[in-house]
Design a protein around this motif. Structure first.
Motif, PDB file in Angstrom:
ATOM      1  N   GLY A  48      29.485   9.418  15.941  1.00  0.00           N
ATOM      2  CA  GLY A  48      28.844   8.114  15.801  1.00  0.00           C
ATOM      3  C   GLY A  48      29.553   7.048  16.618  1.00  0.00           C
ATOM      4  O   GLY A  48      30.664   7.259  17.123  1.00  0.00           O
ATOM      5  N   LYS A  49      28.900   5.897  16.718  1.00  0.00           N
ATOM      6  CA  LYS A  49      29.444   4.756  17.462  1.00  0.00           C
ATOM      7  C   LYS A  49      29.750   3.625  16.486  1.00  0.00           C
ATOM      8  O   LYS A  49      29.013   3.420  15.517  1.00  0.00           O
ATOM      9  CB  LYS A  49      28.430   4.288  18.503  1.00  0.00           C
ATOM     10  N   LYS A  50      30.796   2.870  16.780  1.00  0.00           N
ATOM     11  CA  LYS A  50      31.221   1.795  15.879  1.00  0.00           C
ATOM     12  C   LYS A  50      30.146   0.734  15.679  1.00  0.00           C
ATOM     13  O   LYS A  50      30.094   0.092  14.644  1.00  0.00           O
ATOM     14  CB  LYS A  50      32.504   1.146  16.374  1.00  0.00           C
ATOM     15  N   GLU A  51      29.287   0.547  16.652  1.00  0.00           N
ATOM     16  CA  GLU A  51      28.256  -0.489  16.500  1.00  0.00           C
ATOM     17  C   GLU A  51      27.135  -0.079  15.537  1.00  0.00           C
ATOM     18  O   GLU A  51      26.323  -0.911  15.159  1.00  0.00           O
ATOM     19  CB  GLU A  51      27.677  -0.931  17.857  1.00  0.00           C
ATOM     20  N   PHE A  52      27.113   1.194  15.143  1.00  0.00           N
ATOM     21  CA  PHE A  52      26.101   1.667  14.195  1.00  0.00           C
ATOM     22  C   PHE A  52      26.807   2.225  12.954  1.00  0.00           C
ATOM     23  O   PHE A  52      26.944   3.437  12.796  1.00  0.00           O
ATOM     24  CB  PHE A  52      25.215   2.744  14.820  1.00  0.00           C
ATOM     25  N   THR A  53      27.286   1.343  12.092  1.00  0.00           N
ATOM     26  CA  THR A  53      28.001   1.775  10.899  1.00  0.00           C
ATOM     27  C   THR A  53      27.399   1.139   9.652  1.00  0.00           C
ATOM     28  O   THR A  53      26.734   0.103   9.723  1.00  0.00           O
ATOM     29  CB  THR A  53      29.497   1.387  10.966  1.00  0.00           C
ATOM     30  N   THR A  54      27.645   1.783   8.532  1.00  0.00           N
ATOM     31  CA  THR A  54      27.266   1.231   7.239  1.00  0.00           C
ATOM     32  C   THR A  54      28.215   1.790   6.184  1.00  0.00           C
ATOM     33  O   THR A  54      28.986   2.706   6.465  1.00  0.00           O
ATOM     34  CB  THR A  54      25.800   1.560   6.881  1.00  0.00           C
ATOM     35  N   MET A  55      28.125   1.221   4.996  1.00  0.00           N
ATOM     36  CA  MET A  55      28.892   1.722   3.862  1.00  0.00           C
ATOM     37  C   MET A  55      27.919   2.107   2.756  1.00  0.00           C
ATOM     38  O   MET A  55      26.897   1.461   2.574  1.00  0.00           O
ATOM     39  CB  MET A  55      29.861   0.668   3.347  1.00  0.00           C
ATOM     40  N   HIS A  56      28.259   3.188   2.071  1.00  0.00           N
ATOM     41  CA  HIS A  56      27.468   3.633   0.919  1.00  0.00           C
ATOM     42  C   HIS A  56      28.455   4.119  -0.129  1.00  0.00           C
ATOM     43  O   HIS A  56      29.265   5.012   0.150  1.00  0.00           O
ATOM     44  CB  HIS A  56      26.506   4.746   1.352  1.00  0.00           C
ATOM     45  N   PHE A  57      28.409   3.538  -1.315  1.00  0.00           N
ATOM     46  CA  PHE A  57      29.355   3.844  -2.394  1.00  0.00           C
ATOM     47  C   PHE A  57      30.802   3.731  -1.921  1.00  0.00           C
ATOM     48  O   PHE A  57      31.654   4.551  -2.246  1.00  0.00           O
ATOM     49  CB  PHE A  57      29.109   5.222  -2.987  1.00  0.00           C
ATOM     50  N   GLY A  58      31.073   2.725  -1.089  1.00  0.00           N
ATOM     51  CA  GLY A  58      32.434   2.479  -0.632  1.00  0.00           C
ATOM     52  C   GLY A  58      32.916   3.397   0.475  1.00  0.00           C
ATOM     53  O   GLY A  58      34.083   3.376   0.840  1.00  0.00           O
ATOM     54  N   VAL A  59      32.034   4.208   1.024  1.00  0.00           N
ATOM     55  CA  VAL A  59      32.392   5.158   2.081  1.00  0.00           C
ATOM     56  C   VAL A  59      31.725   4.706   3.379  1.00  0.00           C
ATOM     57  O   VAL A  59      30.546   4.367   3.400  1.00  0.00           O
ATOM     58  CB  VAL A  59      31.925   6.589   1.714  1.00  0.00           C
ATOM     59  N   LYS A  60      32.504   4.728   4.475  1.00  0.00           N
ATOM     60  CA  LYS A  60      31.965   4.314   5.765  1.00  0.00           C
ATOM     61  C   LYS A  60      31.314   5.494   6.497  1.00  0.00           C
ATOM     62  O   LYS A  60      31.841   6.605   6.488  1.00  0.00           O
ATOM     63  CB  LYS A  60      33.073   3.725   6.644  1.00  0.00           C
TER      64      LYS A  60
END
Length: 149
Positions: A48-60
Motif C-alpha cells: 500500500g501507499k501512505k496516501e491511501f490509509t485508514t484505521m479500523h478498530f485502532g489498526v492502520k
C-alpha cells in the motif's frame, strides 16, 4: 427513552472494548506489513501507499489505490485478515502468533489467510497439503482462546 439511550451506549461500549482486545500483527505499523488487504482478493500482493490509509478498530491499513481504500471502508470486516494477521498455520498447529510474509497468502471461503514463508519453510504449502478444514477449525479455537486471556 433514557434507558434505551443507556442500553445503546452500553452495547457500543462493549463492542468497542471487545474489538480492542484482539491482538493484531502490526509489523511496520500496519496490518499485513502495509500490504493492501483488498488487493489480496484480486490475487495480488501489493504494498500500500501512505496516501491511501485508514484505521479500523485502532489498526492502520494501507492501500494501493483510493478505489481499494473506499472498497475497504464500505465493508471492512470482509478484508480483515484472519487471526489478527498472524500466520494461520502457526495459530492452528503451534498455537503461537508468528509473523508473516505478506506475499504469502490465500483467499479461502472469502477470507484472507496470511502465512510465514522464509528459510525454506513456506507454511502456506504445509497448510494446503494438510486437512485445511481441520486446520481452520483448530486455528479458530486456538485464536478464540488466545483472545480470551
Amino acid at each position: 427513552m433514557r434507558t434505551k439511550l443507556l442500553s445503546t451506549i452500553f452495547f457500543f461500549g462493549i463492542l468497542i472494548a471487545s474489538a480492542q482486545t484482539v491482538d493484531y500483527n502490526t509489523k511496520n505499523d500496519y496490518i499485513a506489513k502495509g500490504y493492501d488487504v483488498v488487493a489480496y482478493f484480486d490475487n495480488e500482493a501489493i504494498e500500500g501507499k501512505k496516501e491511501f490509509t485508514t484505521m479500523h478498530f485502532g489498526v492502520k491499513y494501507k492501500f494501493a489505490s483510493n478505489k481499494n481504500l473506499e472498497t475497504f471502508i464500505n465493508n471492512p470486516d470482509k478484508y480483515i485478515p484472519q487471526y489478527g494477521g498472524y500466520c494461520a498455520y502457526a495459530i492452528a498447529v503451534n498455537n503461537k502468533k508468528v509473523d508473516i510474509n505478506p506475499k504469502t497468502f490465500e483467499i479461502r471461503d472469502d477470507k484472507l489467510y496470511l502465512f510465514y514463508n522464509a528459510w525454506f519453510n513456506n507454511t502456506l504449502t504445509s497448510w494446503q497439503e494438510s486437512n485445511v478444514k481441520g486446520l481452520q477449525i483448530k486455528a479458530d479455537k486456538n485464536w478464540e482462546a488466545m483472545n480470551l486471556k
